[in-house]
Design an enzyme around this catalytic site. Structure first.
Site, PDB file in Angstrom:
ATOM      1  N   HIS A 105       0.837  -1.205   0.000  1.00 27.94           N
ATOM      2  CA  HIS A 105       0.000   0.000   0.000  1.00 27.94           C
ATOM      3  C   HIS A 105       0.870   1.251   0.000  1.00 27.94           C
ATOM      4  O   HIS A 105       1.969   1.267   0.564  1.00 27.94           O
ATOM      5  CB  HIS A 105      -0.966   0.019   1.196  1.00 27.94           C
ATOM      6  N   CYS A 119      -5.919   7.103   9.985  1.00 28.29           N
ATOM      7  CA  CYS A 119      -5.477   5.714   9.878  1.00 28.29           C
ATOM      8  C   CYS A 119      -5.573   5.042  11.245  1.00 28.29           C
ATOM      9  O   CYS A 119      -4.923   5.456  12.196  1.00 28.29           O
ATOM     10  CB  CYS A 119      -4.044   5.654   9.361  1.00 28.29           C
TER      11      CYS A 119
END
Ligand code: MN
Length: 151
Positions: A105, A119
């Protein structure tokens, strides 16, 4: 929040919060990234998870990495693109991105505006792993990923 943070910390301005320090994205200089900051919004052992806010300047990007632990990401500001496994996604404010274990990612802000994301992550987690040269070559065999990596 850490255990000694106040229970209420108002937003100040421009994606900042009272009593929340704007930190370097990563402490060690070993991993490649550009124009990105980190703010830890919630960090308490009782929660077992942390919520962080990362913000990239226009054209900035996070490290291309993978690891055992997962991320739950909410795009909070702006727009850009995201490499997620074998996909390249266009992402915008409000979008939700789940990053499963051991999935490559990377987030990139568009060139004309910053992008920020929340996050969620476990407090106890393994260290990210960077792609080897062979793994980068494999990723580049996917034309969409090659284009993303060169942008
Ligand atoms: Mn990660």
């Amino acid at each position: 929040m850490a255990a000694d943070d106040p229970l209420f910390r108002p937003a100040t301005a421009d994606f900042r919060w009272h009593g929340v320090e704007v930190l370097a994205y990563k402490q060690d200089g070993a991993a490649p990234f550009r124009d990105i900051t980190r703010q830890v919004l919630f960090h308490d052992p009782e929660l077992k998870c942390e919520l962080r806010y990362f913000e990239m300047a226009a054209g900035g990007y996070s490290t291309l990495e993978r690891h055992q632990h997962m991320h739950g990401v909410t795009i909070y500001r702006g727009q850009g693109s995201c490499l997620l496994g074998t996909q390249v996604l266009a992402v915008k404010t409000g979008d939700l991105v789940t990053i499963p274990p051991w999935t490559w990612h990377q987030f990139k802000a568009d060139l004309d505006q910053p992008m920020g994301f929340l996050c969620m992550v476990n407090v106890d987690r393994d260290r990210p792993v960077l792609p080897s040269d062979a793994e980068m070559a494999e990723l580049r065999r996917n034309p969409a990923i090659a284009k993303f990596l060169e942008s």
